[in-house]
Write an enzyme that holds these catalytic residues in place. Sequence first.
Site, PDB file in Angstrom:
ATOM      1  N   LYS A 127       0.856  -1.190   0.000  1.00  0.00           N
ATOM      2  CA  LYS A 127       0.000   0.000   0.000  1.00  0.00           C
ATOM      3  C   LYS A 127       0.884   1.229   0.000  1.00  0.00           C
ATOM      4  O   LYS A 127       2.027   1.166   0.459  1.00  0.00           O
ATOM      5  CB  LYS A 127      -0.868   0.020   1.264  1.00  0.00           C
ATOM      6  CG  LYS A 127      -2.090   0.902   1.151  1.00  0.00           C
ATOM      7  CD  LYS A 127      -3.236   0.170   0.489  1.00  0.00           C
ATOM      8  CE  LYS A 127      -4.424   1.037   0.223  1.00  0.00           C
ATOM      9  NZ  LYS A 127      -5.591   0.221  -0.164  1.00  0.00           N
ATOM     10  N   ASP A 167      -7.072   4.413  -4.327  1.00  0.00           N
ATOM     11  CA  ASP A 167      -7.744   4.278  -3.025  1.00  0.00           C
ATOM     12  C   ASP A 167      -8.344   5.662  -2.761  1.00  0.00           C
ATOM     13  O   ASP A 167      -8.560   6.413  -3.725  1.00  0.00           O
ATOM     14  CB  ASP A 167      -6.729   3.850  -1.940  1.00  0.00           C
ATOM     15  CG  ASP A 167      -7.406   3.395  -0.638  1.00  0.00           C
ATOM     16  OD1 ASP A 167      -7.846   2.244  -0.570  1.00  0.00           O
ATOM     17  OD2 ASP A 167      -7.512   4.205   0.314  1.00  0.00           O
ATOM     18  N   SER A 378      -8.302  -5.688 -10.281  1.00  0.00           N
ATOM     19  CA  SER A 378      -6.976  -5.163 -10.618  1.00  0.00           C
ATOM     20  C   SER A 378      -6.073  -6.304 -11.091  1.00  0.00           C
ATOM     21  O   SER A 378      -5.300  -6.142 -12.043  1.00  0.00           O
ATOM     22  CB  SER A 378      -6.338  -4.501  -9.398  1.00  0.00           C
ATOM     23  OG  SER A 378      -6.803  -3.184  -9.234  1.00  0.00           O
TER      24      SER A 378
END
Length: 446
Positions: A127, A167, A378
């Site tokens: 992330k 995000d 994804s």
Amino acid sequence: MKNAYLNGVLEQVKKRNPGEPEFIQAVTEVLESLEPVIEKHPEYMEKGVIDEIVEPERIIKFRVPWVDDQGKVQVNRGFRIQFNSAIGPYKGGLRFHPSVYEGIIKFLGFEQIFKNSLTGLPIGGGKGGSDFDPKGKSDAEVMRFCQSFMTELSKHIGADTDVPAGDIGVGGREIGYLFGQYKRLRNEFTGVLTGKGIPYGGSLARTEATGYGLCYFTDAMLKDHGDSFKGKTVVISGSGNVAIYANQKATQLGAKVVAMSDSNGYVYDANGIDLAAVKQIKEVRRGRIKEYIQDHPKAEYHEGCSGIWTIPCDVALPCATQNEINEESAKALVKNGVKAVAEGANMPSTPEAIHVFQSAGILFAPAKASNAGGVATSALEMSQNSMRYSWTFEEVDGKLHDIMVNIYKNASQAAKEYGMEGNLVAGANIAGFLKVANAMLAHGVV
Ligand code: NDP
Ligand code: 2IT
């Protein structure tokens, strides 16, 4: 937690990550779920897999300087946490929001390991993001920020190494600028990011995937209990990418969505939210949800976020941000007769809220399982890029649907197998963990 070894791991995590409550919260939940796993399979403890899995493989932290429209230099902080690559290249979104700091990216990266494993596809966990706030910035400012961010990030990612996506605060516009800069710097056209625009390698249905996937998961959970979305009243927090497409699919499945929100407040429309109007406000104008009442005089707008959970509903889909449902909000939902709560956002329910839902016997779908549709799609985008081919919307949507139903089955099966039937929090954590842990065991300690 009774297990002394797991308590020791948690103590070490707390010591090593001070001032990062969201990360500690995410780790605590997973370790609690792993108690019965350790009893049955002490090898994960003996071979150090759990000690390793709570420590990121790599943390990249960098300066992001850019020039605003007034010619002034602004400096933000960028992060990429490459948490675990046991089952595939690091994969996970980028969050641009002023609240971003290392602890937020760490919690999201940690959750991503198990979520990505649950999809059944070969993707590791990672992330990234920045404390940059895209709100109120011009397109040119967002572009210059993205270019500067990618100038550093490009040194650490790649189609077979680490593949970021969107995000909070990162959507199609930002992915476009980031991709353009990567291509320019590396002179290479690869699937290094997902969530790309359709003309340059994006996958059909990726925009819709998280919200649609959330509803496919919820539908599977309801059906397993002899129920469905038909005729249900639904409350959805947020009005971003996940919330909008959750609304669309829940409505298609026969539900009525009566409320949506943003970080300032929420709108309630007893007739059902007019989604085209929300899309116009949020996707086209980048405006505020309160603008909804301007041409919907029968709808109400209320300031503040938590009030949305006091609206009576059958199904609640939190799709905004972490810890948005606390104990009090959970009690209000239960009191008003909620039947199912399914998480679209990452970790939107506090541990106390989850406790309230589970002790009241409410169907509860944890984020790692129920919002995995975005990252699963994804991974399908990565497959299509590798093949230099693209599937139709129906093909991708069909695969997404099957993946979500499988995640539901695997999480409920794992919960049952470890003596916690119906506890999808434990089931998702266990099922997600086992695949990664077995890969880590196979790779040995290096
Ligand atoms: P967007 O940026 O598109 O939308 C975010 C929404 O949540 C906005 O309505 C925003 O309101 C609201 N929000 C954000 N931060 C806060 C806050 N601190 N307090 C209250 N409301 C807030 O993001 P996404 O829809 O992509 O993401 C929503 C959630 O879903 C996040 O938790 C994300 O991690 C998760 N998620 C996203 C996936 C994806 O594919 N995009 C996949 C899986 C999970 P405002 O406009 O006022 O900021
Ligand atoms: O939280 C998430 O799963 C995402 N933001 C999507 C990540 C991705 O790589 O598509």
